[in-house]
Design an enzyme around this catalytic site. Structure first.
Site, PDB file in Angstrom:
ATOM      1  N   THR A   1      16.094  23.365  32.990  1.00 46.90           N
ATOM      2  CA  THR A   1      16.975  22.188  33.091  1.00 46.90           C
ATOM      3  C   THR A   1      16.101  20.966  33.272  1.00 46.90           C
ATOM      4  OG1 THR A   1      18.666  23.526  34.198  1.00 46.90           O
ATOM      5  CG2 THR A   1      18.859  21.150  34.435  1.00 46.90           C
TER       6      THR A   1
ATOM      7  N   ARG B   1      25.339  26.860  34.433  1.00 43.83           N
ATOM      8  CA  ARG B   1      25.100  27.934  33.448  1.00 43.83           C
ATOM      9  C   ARG B   1      26.096  29.073  33.651  1.00 43.83           C
ATOM     10  NH1 ARG B   1      20.143  26.879  30.850  1.00 43.83           N
ATOM     11  NH2 ARG B   1      18.993  25.287  31.994  1.00 43.83           N
TER      12      ARG B   1
ATOM     13  N   LEU C   1      16.739  22.195  40.356  1.00 50.62           N
ATOM     14  CA  LEU C   1      17.105  22.321  38.948  1.00 50.62           C
ATOM     15  C   LEU C   1      16.315  23.509  38.397  1.00 50.62           C
ATOM     16  CD1 LEU C   1      16.960  18.590  37.679  1.00 50.62           C
ATOM     17  CD2 LEU C   1      19.001  19.924  38.216  1.00 50.62           C
ATOM     18  N   ASP C   2      16.952  24.289  37.538  1.00 51.27           N
ATOM     19  CA  ASP C   2      16.251  25.441  36.937  1.00 51.27           C
ATOM     20  C   ASP C   2      15.049  24.968  36.133  1.00 51.27           C
ATOM     21  OD1 ASP C   2      18.477  26.867  37.760  1.00 51.27           O
ATOM     22  OD2 ASP C   2      19.452  26.722  35.791  1.00 51.27           O
ATOM     23  N   ILE C   3      14.158  25.907  35.891  1.00 50.46           N
ATOM     24  CA  ILE C   3      12.956  25.579  35.098  1.00 50.46           C
ATOM     25  C   ILE C   3      13.341  25.016  33.718  1.00 50.46           C
ATOM     26  CG2 ILE C   3      12.664  27.996  34.309  1.00 50.46           C
ATOM     27  CD1 ILE C   3       9.582  27.456  34.513  1.00 50.46           C
TER      28      ILE C   3
END
Ligand code: URA
Length: 239
Positions: A98, A182, A94-96
């Site tokens: 998210t 995204r 997961l992105d930073i």
């Protein structure tokens, strides 16, 4: 060996130095020798890694943590939020920015299967975007969007709420490309204000506060394994 409950760490080292440990039939005298799940480890003639127990954590990842085991830039990592006694690693990422459901495990085989698109494990995201979202945009998300790495697979997209110039969408995909959600939103011209993964297969965040984790139950792990086995059989027949 200590993880498999054979002996303490010190006793295990003694056994190795005494030449009593074999990996795939060959004596190993090197301390810290790394084995994978597929290697057969024998101690004094007895195979010890037939049923090593794996561990599976469901973490509610907060915003601001990176999904890596180590970060060269020194940022906070998700590893700080789970016990350190097992060699677990994140399943996908997961992105930073998210938050939400992230699995961590030391079971390499299941991790691989869960992240492979052919096993069709659903990941559901709640995406808050700026402005209104039209039906044409929802249809695009559902039918597939051409991104720079190809067309996205059909997805489920539903508008959950429209309020104060913001729209909350539920988006369910089974691929896991880098920053996929995204990029899909970008492609329909929508700016993401917040992104949360709320479901992974049959697992949800229920009862797990942000920043906390819980262990998966045996039943939950079996359910994943059964669905993967079931799909493998179908896919094998098709070939
Ligand atoms: N898609 C994204 O864009 N980011 C995530 O963190 C997960 C899925």
């Amino acid at each position: 060996m200590a993880t498999a409950g054979v002996a303490s760490r010190r006793k295990s080292e003694e056994l190795i130095l005494e030449g009593k440990v074999k990996v795939n039939g060959i004596v190993v005298r090197e301390l810290g020798f790394k084995v994978s799940e597929k290697d057969i480890v024998e101690v004094e003639g007895k195979v010890i890694n037939k049923d090593i127990k794996h561990v599976y954590y469901l973490l509610n990842k907060p915003i601001g943590y990176v999904t890596t085991v180590k970060d060269p830039q020194g940022r906070k990592t998700v590893m700080e939020l789970v016990p350190k006694d097992k060699r677990v690693f994140p399943v996908g990422r997961l992105d930073i920015m998210t938050d939400g459901l992230l699995l961590l495990t030391d079971d390499g085989q299941l991790a691989y299967q869960l992240t492979h698109p052919k096993y069709l494990v659903e990941k559901e995201y709640h995406v808050k975007v700026k402005g209104k979202v039209g039906l044409d945009q929802i249809e695009k998300l559902q039918n597939g969007i051409m991104l720079e790495d190809g067309l996205t697979a059909p997805a489920k997209a539903v508008i959950l709420k429209e309020d104060k110039g913001e729209t909350l969408i539920s988006l369910t995909i089974h691929e896991g490309r880098n920053r996929q959600v995204r990029r899909m939103m970008d492609a329909i011209g929508k700016k993401v204000l917040k992104l949360t993964r709320v479901r992974y297969g049959h697992l949800t965040l229920a009862g797990v506060p942000v920043g906390k984790y819980r262990l998966l139950t045996k039943k939950e792990v079996e359910k994943f394994k059964n669905s993967v086995t079931h799909l493998s059989k179908i896919l094998d027949k098709k070939q």
